[in-house]
Structures are given as structure tokens and as C-alpha cells.
Design a protein around this motif. Structure first.
Motif, PDB file in Angstrom:
ATOM      1  N   TYR A  49      51.064  27.192  -6.459  1.00  0.00           N
ATOM      2  CA  TYR A  49      52.530  27.933  -7.610  1.00  0.00           C
ATOM      3  C   TYR A  49      52.823  27.555  -8.149  1.00  0.00           C
ATOM      4  N   THR A  50      53.217  27.712  -9.014  1.00  0.00           N
ATOM      5  CA  THR A  50      54.360  27.475 -10.060  1.00  0.00           C
ATOM      6  C   THR A  50      56.227  28.405  -9.391  1.00  0.00           C
ATOM      7  N   LYS A  91      50.070  35.079 -10.588  1.00  0.00           N
ATOM      8  CA  LYS A  91      49.778  35.118  -9.806  1.00  0.00           C
ATOM      9  C   LYS A  91      49.007  36.651  -9.888  1.00  0.00           C
ATOM     10  N   HIS A 109      45.077  24.193  -6.157  1.00  0.00           N
ATOM     11  CA  HIS A 109      45.796  25.438  -7.002  1.00  0.00           C
ATOM     12  C   HIS A 109      46.762  25.476  -5.982  1.00  0.00           C
ATOM     13  N   TYR A 133      45.748  27.651 -15.944  1.00  0.00           N
ATOM     14  CA  TYR A 133      46.926  28.165 -15.609  1.00  0.00           C
ATOM     15  C   TYR A 133      46.911  29.651 -15.117  1.00  0.00           C
ATOM     16  N   GLN A 167      55.640  31.538 -12.291  1.00  0.00           N
ATOM     17  CA  GLN A 167      55.220  32.548 -11.269  1.00  0.00           C
ATOM     18  C   GLN A 167      53.566  32.714 -11.851  1.00  0.00           C
ATOM     19  N   THR A 168      53.386  31.300 -11.780  1.00  0.00           N
ATOM     20  CA  THR A 168      52.091  30.852 -12.150  1.00  0.00           C
ATOM     21  C   THR A 168      51.032  30.238 -11.232  1.00  0.00           C
ATOM     22  N   ILE A 169      49.761  30.027 -11.351  1.00  0.00           N
ATOM     23  CA  ILE A 169      48.880  29.126 -10.050  1.00  0.00           C
ATOM     24  C   ILE A 169      48.214  28.264 -10.927  1.00  0.00           C
TER      25      ILE A 169
END
Length: 120
Positions: free
Chosen positions: A100-101, A68, A98, A65, A105-107
Motif C-alpha cells: 500500500y502506497t 484501495k 502487494h 496499481y 492511496q494505491t496498492i
């Protein structure tokens, strides 16, 4: 406990602190650093002889994780990560792209590995 063994290998080989087996301890996570989550997928006895198995096929998953706003070189980190695992006989069999969640707010990227563990 292969997830714990792999967690220790990653910590030592990559000199990173945010590596967790089974669950992320959110109280200790630094959002600016990558976070590694190591879990087990499958443990399967294999290589039978004399009515007993002589090795264990382990499938493990590692999710990385990133914030961003990360400023680290993601490609370099992941190349070093893959090299470290391959040197220690963990073979990748599935690597997602990869993603984006939006909820946190993470990659994130997910790696799945095979490893044969000899049993005495």
C-alpha cells in the motif's frame, strides 16, 4: 522496443485499457481500473556464434496499481496475467508482495520477467 511489445500483448490478452510503456499518462487513468506500467530493466546480447550475438536477453518489469477500493478479483486478474505472459515465453524471476502506497492511496505489486528474443 520490448516494453511496447509487452504492453500490446497485455492489452490484447487481458482486454484492459490502462496499460502504459515507460510512463503512466495520468490524464487517461481511470482510478477504478487497474493500471499496468511496463518498463525495461536490461537488454543483454547473448548466445554468441561467429563473432555475433543471436539473441537478446530482455528483463522487463510490470507494476500493477489498484485503487484501495478496488472491486475486481485481484487474484484472478493476476493469475490470468501470469498465464498470458508464460504462454508467450516471459518467465517471472521476481514477484514482490502487494504494497500500500500512502502517498497516492494505491496498492501496487511488481513483477519482473526474463524473455529471450531471437535476433535475425
Amino acid at each position: 522496443m520490448s516494453a511496447s511489445v509487452l504492453t500490446n500483448l497485455i492489452k490484447q490478452g487481458l482486454n484492459t485499457k490502462n496499460v502504459y510503456p515507460y510512463a503512466i499518462d495520468s490524464g487517461n487513468v481511470t482510478l477504478t481500473d487497474p493500471v499496468f506500467l511496463v518498463t525495461e530493466i536490461l537488454k543483454d546480447p547473448t548466445n554468441y556464434g561467429g563473432d555475433r550475438f543471436n539473441s537478446m536477453n530482455e528483463e522487463l518489469q510490470v507494476q500493477i496499481y489498484y485503487s484501495k477500493e478496488t472491486t475486481i478479483d485481484v487474484d484472478s486478474l493476476e493469475d490470468n496475467f501470469l498465464s498470458l505472459l508464460q504462454e508467450n515465453e516471459y518467465r517471472p524471476f521476481d514477484i514482490s508482495g502487494h504494497v500500500y502506497t500512502p502517498d497516492n492511496q494505491t496498492i501496487v505489486i511488481t513483477y519482473k520477467f526474463n524473455h529471450i528474443k531471437e535476433v535475425a
